[in-house]
Design a protein around this motif. Structure first.
Motif, PDB file in Angstrom:
ATOM      1  N   ARG A  49       7.681  -3.931   5.047  1.00 37.08           N
ATOM      2  CA  ARG A  49       7.782  -5.375   4.857  1.00 37.08           C
ATOM      3  C   ARG A  49       6.368  -5.946   4.749  1.00 37.08           C
ATOM      4  NH1 ARG A  49      11.773  -4.049   8.678  1.00 37.08           N
ATOM      5  NH2 ARG A  49      10.308  -4.307  10.411  1.00 37.08           N
ATOM      6  N   THR A  50       6.287  -7.154   4.223  1.00 38.45           N
ATOM      7  CA  THR A  50       4.981  -7.783   4.061  1.00 38.45           C
ATOM      8  C   THR A  50       4.233  -7.839   5.391  1.00 38.45           C
ATOM      9  OG1 THR A  50       5.647  -9.141   2.175  1.00 38.45           O
ATOM     10  CG2 THR A  50       3.803  -9.954   3.496  1.00 38.45           C
ATOM     11  N   THR A  51       2.965  -7.463   5.363  1.00 43.43           N
ATOM     12  CA  THR A  51       2.113  -7.619   6.540  1.00 43.43           C
ATOM     13  C   THR A  51       0.729  -8.061   6.095  1.00 43.43           C
ATOM     14  OG1 THR A  51       1.113  -6.557   8.468  1.00 43.43           O
ATOM     15  CG2 THR A  51       1.454  -5.159   6.548  1.00 43.43           C
ATOM     16  N   SER A  70      11.537   2.809  -4.056  1.00 42.07           N
ATOM     17  CA  SER A  70      12.149   1.600  -4.603  1.00 42.07           C
ATOM     18  C   SER A  70      11.302   0.394  -4.233  1.00 42.07           C
ATOM     19  CB  SER A  70      13.574   1.415  -4.067  1.00 42.07           C
ATOM     20  OG  SER A  70      13.569   1.235  -2.663  1.00 42.07           O
ATOM     21  N   GLY A  71      11.468  -0.701  -5.002  1.00 40.94           N
ATOM     22  CA  GLY A  71      10.746  -1.927  -4.716  1.00 40.94           C
ATOM     23  C   GLY A  71       9.353  -1.937  -5.315  1.00 40.94           C
ATOM     24  N   ALA A  72       8.628  -2.993  -5.006  1.00 42.49           N
ATOM     25  CA  ALA A  72       7.275  -3.172  -5.530  1.00 42.49           C
ATOM     26  C   ALA A  72       6.469  -3.996  -4.540  1.00 42.49           C
ATOM     27  CB  ALA A  72       7.307  -3.869  -6.888  1.00 42.49           C
ATOM     28  N   ALA A  73       5.152  -3.888  -4.617  1.00 44.79           N
ATOM     29  CA  ALA A  73       4.288  -4.616  -3.693  1.00 44.79           C
ATOM     30  C   ALA A  73       2.867  -4.670  -4.235  1.00 44.79           C
ATOM     31  CB  ALA A  73       4.293  -3.958  -2.318  1.00 44.79           C
ATOM     32  N   ILE A  74       2.090  -5.576  -3.687  1.00 48.63           N
ATOM     33  CA  ILE A  74       0.644  -5.601  -3.892  1.00 48.63           C
ATOM     34  C   ILE A  74       0.025  -5.015  -2.634  1.00 48.63           C
ATOM     35  CG2 ILE A  74      -1.398  -7.007  -4.296  1.00 48.63           C
ATOM     36  CD1 ILE A  74       0.524  -6.973  -6.635  1.00 48.63           C
ATOM     37  N   VAL A  75      -0.658  -3.902  -2.785  1.00 52.45           N
ATOM     38  CA  VAL A  75      -1.251  -3.195  -1.651  1.00 52.45           C
ATOM     39  C   VAL A  75      -2.770  -3.334  -1.720  1.00 52.45           C
ATOM     40  CG1 VAL A  75      -1.537  -0.964  -0.514  1.00 52.45           C
ATOM     41  CG2 VAL A  75       0.655  -1.555  -1.563  1.00 52.45           C
ATOM     42  N   GLU A  76      -3.372  -3.719  -0.598  1.00 51.88           N
ATOM     43  CA  GLU A  76      -4.826  -3.823  -0.510  1.00 51.88           C
ATOM     44  C   GLU A  76      -5.338  -2.792   0.478  1.00 51.88           C
ATOM     45  OE1 GLU A  76      -6.342  -8.205  -1.066  1.00 51.88           O
ATOM     46  OE2 GLU A  76      -4.701  -8.202   0.385  1.00 51.88           O
ATOM     47  N   GLU A  77      -6.491  -2.208   0.169  1.00 47.47           N
ATOM     48  CA  GLU A  77      -7.084  -1.229   1.079  1.00 47.47           C
ATOM     49  C   GLU A  77      -8.608  -1.307   0.988  1.00 47.47           C
ATOM     50  OE1 GLU A  77      -5.935   2.726   0.015  1.00 47.47           O
ATOM     51  OE2 GLU A  77      -6.531   2.498  -2.063  1.00 47.47           O
ATOM     52  N   ARG A  78      -9.242  -0.856   2.057  1.00 47.80           N
ATOM     53  CA  ARG A  78     -10.698  -0.797   2.074  1.00 47.80           C
ATOM     54  C   ARG A  78     -11.150   0.195   3.139  1.00 47.80           C
ATOM     55  NH1 ARG A  78     -12.909  -6.373   5.039  1.00 47.80           N
ATOM     56  NH2 ARG A  78     -11.975  -5.990   7.086  1.00 47.80           N
ATOM     57  N   VAL A  79     -12.378   0.641   3.012  1.00 45.67           N
ATOM     58  CA  VAL A  79     -13.004   1.507   4.005  1.00 45.67           C
ATOM     59  C   VAL A  79     -14.179   0.763   4.598  1.00 45.67           C
ATOM     60  CG1 VAL A  79     -14.272   3.652   4.380  1.00 45.67           C
ATOM     61  CG2 VAL A  79     -12.301   3.616   2.837  1.00 45.67           C
ATOM     62  N   GLY A  80     -14.235   0.705   5.937  1.00 42.52           N
ATOM     63  CA  GLY A  80     -15.329   0.007   6.603  1.00 42.52           C
ATOM     64  C   GLY A  80     -15.364  -1.457   6.231  1.00 42.52           C
ATOM     65  N   ALA A  88      -1.209  -3.004  -7.629  1.00 42.97           N
ATOM     66  CA  ALA A  88       0.221  -3.274  -7.750  1.00 42.97           C
ATOM     67  C   ALA A  88       0.948  -1.937  -7.816  1.00 42.97           C
ATOM     68  CB  ALA A  88       0.504  -4.099  -9.003  1.00 42.97           C
ATOM     69  N   VAL A  89       1.910  -1.709  -6.917  1.00 49.69           N
ATOM     70  CA  VAL A  89       2.663  -0.459  -6.908  1.00 49.69           C
ATOM     71  C   VAL A  89       4.131  -0.760  -7.163  1.00 49.69           C
ATOM     72  CG1 VAL A  89       1.039   0.619  -5.317  1.00 49.69           C
ATOM     73  CG2 VAL A  89       3.070  -0.496  -4.396  1.00 49.69           C
ATOM     74  N   GLY A 113      13.410  -7.689   0.440  1.00 52.65           N
ATOM     75  CA  GLY A 113      13.919  -6.359   0.755  1.00 52.65           C
ATOM     76  C   GLY A 113      12.829  -5.344   1.015  1.00 52.65           C
ATOM     77  N   GLY A 114      11.572  -5.705   0.726  1.00 47.37           N
ATOM     78  CA  GLY A 114      10.457  -4.795   0.956  1.00 47.37           C
ATOM     79  C   GLY A 114      10.392  -3.702  -0.100  1.00 47.37           C
ATOM     80  N   PHE A 115       9.657  -2.667   0.208  1.00 50.57           N
ATOM     81  CA  PHE A 115       9.617  -1.510  -0.674  1.00 50.57           C
ATOM     82  C   PHE A 115       9.677  -0.246   0.174  1.00 50.57           C
ATOM     83  CE2 PHE A 115       5.249  -2.067   0.500  1.00 50.57           C
ATOM     84  CZ  PHE A 115       4.564  -0.880   0.296  1.00 50.57           C
TER      85      PHE A 115
END
Length: 310
Positions: A49-51, A70-80, A88-89, A113-115
């Motif tokens: 779910r969205t966090t 299933s589903g779709a989302a915008i995922v953000e990531e970073r190191v340090g 977009a997945v 519904g999340g992904f």
């Protein structure tokens, strides 16, 4: 309500066992669907779910393969303290990583519904066994190249087989999971194997810089390839970045960029009604004939033939 506290990562032990991964995902951000642990393969299924909370995701000892079921989302990531990378997945996108360092993540789902995703961890022993089977006489540790947001019909089929076994049976068959895992290991070794041993790979492009470069390529598929910008963002000279990128992926930056363009083009040809001209424009080719030439070189058929055959 008690606020979720993530386990603290020791500075002396950055990697965790794969079965501990659920401990780092708060209940507000995911729903565990199932988990299976054995010596060759570990499988985890989550509905996210969205966090907006920044989650610290530790590195794991085993290669991590993730498929969006299933589903779709915008995922953000970073190191340090690096800038956030946004991706977009959607369904059937997969990710493969052997990152040796922890990283932060957060995501926003496309619907309430999340992904849903499946995590698969293959043991190093299984990968080495597959390598010895595929490459007679292969010795040492088998390494896999990084993949981010790519598509592979065989990976999708095999991981969905694992998903179906985990979700359709009260007790998943360990023998079945191991059999599918062996087929998956052989496919990964054939298609994503990296002959560089671990001591050499230590000098390859760090995983977080590789992820940043791949994300930048993906965001600019409709633009001209810019090696200078990629190397500048990695704080490396062009020659050093190119050499390290090839060590990490098995391809030069420009070859990898073209590969990404062709993967997106294949997807658009199969899943959209866009004309071939518009498909070409979407992946950065103003000339349909040039696009067709590159596409044929990579797939063996023209874009029109590919659309009608599939």
């Amino acid at each position: 309500m008690e606020k979720f506290r993530q386990p603290i990562l020791s500075t002396h032990q950055e990697c965790i066992p794969a079965h501990k991964m659920p401990d780092y995902l708060p209940a507000t951000a995911h729903q565990p669907i199932g988990q299976s642990v054995n010596s060759q393969v570990q499988v985890q299924i989550f509905r996210h779910r969205t966090t907006l909370q920044n989650l610290t995701i530790p590195a794991v000892a085993e290669p991590l393969l993730v498929l969006v079921v299933s589903g779709a989302a915008i995922v953000e990531e970073r190191v340090g303290e690096e800038d956030w990378i946004s991706n977009a997945v959607t369904t059937d996108d997969f990710f493969l990583t052997m990152s040796p360092v922890p990283y932060e993540m957060r995501w926003q789902t496309a619907s309430d519904g999340g992904f849903e995703v499946i995590h698969v961890y293959l043991s190093q022993g299984l990968l080495d066994l597959a390598a010895r089977d595929v490459f007679a006489g292969h010795g040492g540790t088998m390494r896999l190249r990084e993949a981010s947001g790519e598509r592979d019909d065989e990976i999708s089929r095999l991981m969905r087989s694992l998903y179906h076994e985990m979700t359709s049976s009260e007790q998943a068959s360990s023998l079945y999971l191991q059999g599918v895992a062996q087929a998956l290991a052989v496919h990964l070794v054939r298609g994503y194997g990296d002959s560089i041993d671990s001591s050499t790979r230590m000098n390859a492009l760090p995983a977080y810089k590789l992820h940043r470069a791949i994300a930048a390529m993906h965001a600019g598929l409709d633009s001209a390839f810019n090696l200078g910008r990629l190397s500048s963002e990695a704080s490396m000279s062009i020659s050093h970045f190119s050499r390290m990128f090839r060590k990490a992926t098995g391809r030069s930056p420009s070859q990898y960029f073209i590969h990404m363009r062709m993967e997106v083009a294949r997807q658009l040809l199969l899943e959209s009604d866009l004309s071939i001209l518009n498909v070409a424009l979407n992946v950065g080719y103003a000339s349909p004939s040039h696009f067709a030439q590159v596409f044929r070189r990579h797939t063996g058929v023209t874009p029109r033939e590919y659309r009608h055959r599939s």
